[in-house]
Scaffold this active site. Structure first.
Site, PDB file in Angstrom:
ATOM      1  N   CYS A  60       0.834  -1.202   0.000  1.00 28.40           N
ATOM      2  CA  CYS A  60       0.000   0.000   0.000  1.00 28.40           C
ATOM      3  C   CYS A  60       0.867   1.251   0.000  1.00 28.40           C
ATOM      4  O   CYS A  60       0.617   2.204  -0.750  1.00 28.40           O
ATOM      5  CB  CYS A  60      -0.927  -0.014   1.216  1.00 28.40           C
ATOM      6  N   CYS A 114      -6.508  -3.352   6.780  1.00 33.57           N
ATOM      7  CA  CYS A 114      -7.653  -2.447   6.630  1.00 33.57           C
ATOM      8  C   CYS A 114      -8.788  -3.012   5.798  1.00 33.57           C
ATOM      9  O   CYS A 114      -9.928  -2.566   5.921  1.00 33.57           O
ATOM     10  CB  CYS A 114      -7.190  -1.104   6.068  1.00 33.57           C
TER      11      CYS A 114
END
Length: 357
Positions: free
Chosen positions: A102, A198
């Site tokens: 990410c 997440c």
């Protein structure tokens, strides 16, 4: 003219205080939140980042700081570069680190390019890391708060990205961050830490993989001599170093030593068999390149693990052989995890632990 900075605001206290500190320093600050994934049916228990309620927190903070705030929909990029990679790595018997992916692709590539297109001089984040110059190269050193240090996740930053990135929390502790948030009256001053992946509800990656179409296929459990000593329900439910959930013969605790996806086989053994005399790291990226083989560097193979002294040698341009001075000091070496290299507190580079040959 004020320098313009885009702050990646997740809704957590760290990125919020990063924005506040930059406002204090008279930067022209713009807050941007990232819509990373669809968070349906996750709001009651989710403790990751960038869910809808987190973006609402970020918007509230931006209002208090009197800065503009926008949300970028990066779901397509996040799906391709993070979620799909996460699923594929497990199908290959590897243990992924999605936060590194990410940072590399979504935050410090996609978002950074967007920030520069908006005329920003810098991108800033709430990471605990310190940007420095070392031997004429941009790199990072560990933050003042060693317990919160996040340089492990940032080894993939390029020289250009480092030159345009600010880390306002580099010299303060988490406790000081919360104190600053309280001084501004920020609503997330006491917000819990982000503890989960997440995009994985309730930190249950096994259920998530099933929802992504990855089905369990039973297979054999063998010991290091090849003897069949049990069966498993699916190798994707296991990672190298895992002890729990192994239904095998014998009284001594067994640990997963290797996952062989082609035959759906788990290789298990005693704790001592986990320790590797050497292992390879691939797709290595250097902030500070090493020049000779046998270079002594500290190596860290898990976040918040104490790094261990190792001999590091190049096998090819982007493949490194690592030989720990004390193999037990690194514990289980899990393919797919990041191996990150340091000289003291200074980040030299990192890469991905390769599968065993």
């Amino acid at each position: 003219m004020k320098q313009k900075v885009v702050v990646a605001m997740s809704g957590g206290v760290d990125s919020s205080v990063a924005a506040a500190l930059l406002v204090e320093k008279d930067f022209d600050v713009i807050g941007i939140g990232l819509r990373l994934a669809d968070h349906h049916n996750m709001e009651s228990s989710h403790r990751g980042c960038c869910a809808p309620r987190d973006l609402a927190d970020a918007r509230s903070v931006a209002s208090i700081l009197n800065i503009p705030f926008y949300v970028m929909d990066v779901r397509d990029s996040f799906r391709t570069s993070v979620i799909d990679k996460f699923v594929n790595e497990y199908s290959l018997g590897r243990t992924p680190v999605p936060c590194v992916s990410c940072n590399q692709v979504v935050k410090f590539d996609y978002l950074a390019k967007r920030a520069l297109s908006l005329g920003a001089d810098f991108l800033a984040t709430g990471h605990y890391a310190k940007r420095i110059d070392h031997f004429g190269r941009h790199t990072l050193s560990r933050a003042a708060d060693k317990l919160k240090d996040q340089t492990y996740f940032l080894f993939g930053m390029t020289q250009l990205q480092l030159s345009h990135t600010l880390f306002p929390l580099s010299d303060i502790t988490k406790e000081q961050t919360r104190e600053i948030a309280h001084s501004y009256g920020l609503p997330n001053a006491d917000k819990d830490e982000s503890q989960e992946i997440c995009f994985v509800p309730n930190d249950d990656y096994r259920t998530f993989l099933k929802e992504e179409g990855e089905m369990d296929i039973p297979g054999q459990i063998i010991n290091s001599t090849g003897e069949v000593i049990g069966e498993h329900s699916g190798f994707k439910n296991y990672t190298v170093g895992q002890r729990r959930g192994l239904d095998v013969m014998g009284n001594e605790p067994k640990y997963v030593l290797e996952i062989i996806p082609d035959t759906h086989t788990l290789v298990v053994g005693n704790r001592e068999e986990l320790y590797e005399e050497s292992f390879e790291v691939e797709d290595v990226q250097w902030s500070v390149p090493i020049k000779e083989s046998g270079h002594k560097l500290l190596v860290q193979v898990r976040h918040q693990q104490k790094p261990a002294m190792c001999s590091v040698s190049a096998l090819s341009k982007n493949v490194i052989k690592v030989m720990p001075e004390n193999p037990s000091s690194l514990g289980a070496i899990s393919p797919g995890q990041a191996a990150v290299f340091y000289d003291g507190d200074i980040l030299y580079g990192g890469g991905w632990i390769a599968n065993k040959n």
